[in-house]
Design a protein around this motif. Structure first.
Motif, PDB file in Angstrom:
ATOM      1  N   ARG A 190     -13.702   4.973  -2.399  1.00 11.99           N
ATOM      2  CA  ARG A 190     -12.888   3.791  -2.694  1.00 11.99           C
ATOM      3  C   ARG A 190     -13.375   3.147  -3.998  1.00 11.99           C
TER       4      ARG A 190
ATOM      5  N   ILE B 176      -3.271   3.701  -2.869  1.00 13.47           N
ATOM      6  CA  ILE B 176      -3.549   2.494  -3.624  1.00 13.47           C
ATOM      7  C   ILE B 176      -3.133   1.298  -2.787  1.00 13.47           C
ATOM      8  N   ARG B 177      -3.961   0.262  -2.778  1.00 17.19           N
ATOM      9  CA  ARG B 177      -3.705  -0.932  -1.983  1.00 17.19           C
ATOM     10  C   ARG B 177      -3.854  -2.161  -2.875  1.00 17.19           C
ATOM     11  N   ARG B 178      -2.858  -3.057  -2.812  1.00 12.55           N
ATOM     12  CA  ARG B 178      -2.874  -4.262  -3.644  1.00 12.55           C
ATOM     13  C   ARG B 178      -2.652  -5.482  -2.785  1.00 12.55           C
TER      14      ARG B 178
ATOM     15  N   LEU C 185      -7.462  -5.180  -5.537  1.00 15.21           N
ATOM     16  CA  LEU C 185      -6.889  -3.888  -5.910  1.00 15.21           C
ATOM     17  C   LEU C 185      -7.886  -2.794  -5.563  1.00 15.21           C
ATOM     18  N   SER C 186      -7.441  -1.805  -4.806  1.00 16.81           N
ATOM     19  CA  SER C 186      -8.320  -0.690  -4.462  1.00 16.81           C
ATOM     20  C   SER C 186      -7.548   0.612  -4.522  1.00 16.81           C
ATOM     21  N   ILE C 187      -8.239   1.632  -4.981  1.00 21.45           N
ATOM     22  CA  ILE C 187      -7.703   2.993  -5.020  1.00 21.45           C
ATOM     23  C   ILE C 187      -8.649   3.853  -4.193  1.00 21.45           C
TER      24      ILE C 187
ATOM     25  N   GLU D  17     -12.608  -0.199  -6.512  1.00 28.08           N
ATOM     26  CA  GLU D  17     -11.973  -1.517  -6.607  1.00 28.08           C
ATOM     27  C   GLU D  17     -12.210  -2.078  -8.000  1.00 28.08           C
TER      28      GLU D  17
ATOM     29  N   GLU E   2       0.844  -1.191   0.000  1.00 32.70           N
ATOM     30  CA  GLU E   2       0.000   0.000   0.000  1.00 32.70           C
ATOM     31  C   GLU E   2       0.874   1.233   0.000  1.00 32.70           C
TER      32      GLU E   2
END
Length: 656
Positions: free
Chosen positions: A610, A652-654, A617-619, A612, A163
């Motif tokens: 948010r 961003i989170r992956r 994957l989320s931004i 997805e 992240e």
């Protein structure tokens, strides 16, 4: 006893742990110290699960507690990561009255310093548990207002998360974590770097941290866990502002205006290691032995002539035995904690001329027992008892004034305390419960409430007349969960005998007076495929019951606190979340007579978006203090500590 040798022997052979617990009909016997909520808890609790944590889009655990847990925060710097948390109507020194645990292990400091909420990164958490109300009989010192338990991830299903985020005021964050099981060895680790210039001048905050955990089943019913963590943290001190300056420009720092910003900051390095051994995991009888050691080396700079090196070491050993049957469970154990605090103070930031040296230590030994029993179908009786003895030793030496008895002393004292808890919970249906609980409680004085050792002389250098504050707590509540809804109401009354308060007129911490806190907590929630709503509201009154301020309200305690969160998923890959927190006005710090201008009420709204695009994957984008509310969470004797204005961040989170 040589506590350092004692801890080293245990930590060299990693030991303890267990992740699951055996279900014994309606009663659950926990085989580890991770969860702290009993199977049938007679009280009000909140659990923030891993999915909520992952989707919160927040910088620190403090923000998570505020948005998802309905907890009020206060800060003198404007950075929430250094906030004090407030439960059950405690204002000044609230951090000493909320027990913070990591995997069931207490991390509160023995002095009045608060917990750093960046030291346990969001990426390390699997779950957060919040227990409101006194839990001294179960956990000992500090658990007067409640308990916050941070449960970290352990090896299991292989997963990795990375992240990154950035935003206003120079905010930058990078996180990475991994967990998995390899040839029977559970492994998890995380890394984080977190930085901001701060919304106020000279309010920069920076932290780098790393942690590693290992667990393995050694034999049937035996498991070991070992963990180590490290953190390096920097924080600037912007200081207070007069009302005129607060209204003119709340982002200012009084120290920066004076050209002395480089003299007001702290820098600390901490490392901690723990090991545990569980025998009899999953059986009716089990034994657990956790041991931990923490070392914190802090450089504290609070202006010209006030520079100190502060070394804090803590050892904790907590063996316990657990047993259970079809309709009962029991636990008994001991807890030994040793805190050592060494301080060297200097007249300049280069640390050339030493002015003060001090050494403090505290030993606390407690014995406790808990039990839960189902005497009749759907009725659960819980009882706890704790006996604890504590001893404090302090010595201080002034090189500048070697003959001043207020700055040169060697003293000590000890005291014994007891706590009890009895609770009854009724569960007539799976979606309905009610409870009644009584607590006999106590809180030990902090080291620096007793001893004057940091160059700020108290009128009594070592106050051996200062005793633990003690008291009683009663709760009555109910919870109903019909389908997607949740409703909870909990009333409470707490009486403290000899509450410890700093009396600025006498320049001394005193068992000033008896106090009473009476309140009502309500919570509601709704969760469906599209909507997710949470609501927390607390109303309470905190008053002095005797002494010179009888009938006056305790300062820095608002009567009303409200937190609401509403999330909507109009389409499957998009979430829009609005957050709002309202805190009513309160008397300013040191206003014992309730006659000064109050700390005004405030309402702050946040917005989170948010997206997805695919699983894992989320931004996200977040705006804190959406309407740029000007407010302060702390005010003392006419000077203000402004809170942060509008701030933006995107991340961003992956998940891999």
């Amino acid at each position: 006893m040589n506590p350092r040798l004692f801890i080293a022997i245990f930590l060299l052979s990693p030991a303890l742990g267990a992740e699951e617990s055996e279900s014994l009909s309606e009663i659950i016997v926990e085989a580890n110290a991770e969860t702290v909520i009993p199977a049938h808890f007679a009280g009000s609790s909140t659990v923030i699960d891993e999915e909520e944590i992952a989707g919160a889009g927040v910088r620190s655990v403090a923000d998570l507690l505020a948005t998802k847990g309905g907890i009020r925060l206060s800060s003198t710097s404007g950075n929430s990561s250094g906030s004090a948390v407030h439960l059950r109507g405690f204002g000044e020194n609230a951090s000493s009255r909320v027990l913070v645990l990591v995997d069931g292990r207490p991390i509160n400091r023995p002095d009045m310093g608060g917990v750093s909420w960046l030291e346990v990164p969001i990426s390390r958490l699997a779950r957060v548990e919040i227990l409101r109300g006194s839990q001294t009989a179960r956990f000992g010192n500090n658990a007067v207002g409640g308990v916050i338990n941070l449960i970290t991830k352990e090896g299991g299903k292989t997963a990795s998360v990375i992240e990154a985020a950035g935003g206003s005021d120079g905010y930058m964050m990078a996180r990475a974590s991994h967990q998995g099981t390899y040839d029977g060895h559970g492994i998890s680790f995380d890394l984080e770097r977190n930085f901001t210039d701060g919304w106020r001048d000279n309010a920069a905050s920076e932290l780098e941290s790393a942690a590693f955990r290992w667990n393995k089943e050694l034999a049937k019913g035996a498991e070991a866990i070992f963990g180590v963590s490290w953190a390096d943290e920097f924080n600037g001190f912007p200081g207070p502002l007069t009302k005129d300056r607060y209204l003119l420009n709340p982002r200012e720092s009084i120290y920066a205006l004076a050209g002395q910003a480089d003299q007001y900051f702290s820098d600390q390095r901490r490392w901690s290691t723990d090991s545990s051994l569980v025998l009899g995991k999953g059986s009716d009888l089990s034994f657990e032995l956790p041991v931990s050691f923490t070392r914190r080396d802090q450089e504290w700079n609070f202006g010209p002539g006030m520079h100190s090196d502060n070394l804090l070491e803590t050892i904790l050993v907590s063996p316990r035995v657990m047993a259970g049957g079809k309709a009962w469970s029991a636990e008994a154990g001991a807890q030994y904690r040793y805190d050592s605090l060494e301080l060297d103070q200097f007249s300049e930031i280069a640390r050339i001329n030493q002015t003060t040296a001090a050494q403090l230590s505290r030993d606390v030994l407690g014995l406790y027992a808990n039990g839960e029993w189902e005497p009749w179908r759907s009725w659960y009786l819980h009882a706890s008892a704790r006996w604890e003895v504590s001893e404090v030793d302090a010595s201080a030496r002034s090189f500048a004034f070697p003959e001043d008895p207020d700055l040169n002393f060697s003293r000590g004292n000890d005291e014994t305390n007891q706590a009890y808890q009895i609770g009854l919970r009724w569960e007539p249906r799976s979606d309905l419960s009610s409870w009644l609980r009584y607590d006999r409680l106590y809180r030990l004085p902090s080291m620096d409430e007793i001893a004057s050792y940091q160059g700020y002389p108290l009128s009594v250098p070592f106050n051996d007349q200062l005793q633990a504050e003690t008291g009683h707590n009663v709760e009555l509540g109910a919870e109903w969960k019909p389908g997607p809804w949740m409703f909870r109401m909990n009333g409470f009354a707490q009486w403290l005998e000899g509450e410890i308060i700093f009396d600025y007129l006498q320049n001394l911490n005193l068992n000033l007076a008896d106090t009473r806190r009476v309140g009502l907590e309500t919570a509601a929630g709704y969760q469906s495929g599209i909507w997710d709503a949470q609501f927390h509201y607390t109303t309470l009154t905190a008053e002095f019951q005797n002494g010179p301020y009888e009938g006056k309200q305790v300062y820095l305690v608002p009567k009303h606190e409200l937190t609401a969160t509403l999330a909507c998923r109009p389409i499957e890959c998009v979430t829009v979340q609005a957050e709002y927190q309202y805190v009513s006005d309160a008397f300013e710090g040191n206003d014992f007579q309730n006659v000064q201008e109050k700390l005004p009420s405030y309402g702050v709204a946040n917005l989170l978006l948010r997206y997805e695009p695919k699983p894992g994957l989320s931004i996200y984008a977040r705006v804190n203090n959406l309407f740029d509310e000007r407010y302060a969470t702390v005010k003392y004797s006419g000077v203000w500590y402004p809170a942060a204005g509008r701030q933006f961040q995107i991340g961003i989170r992956r998940e891999l």
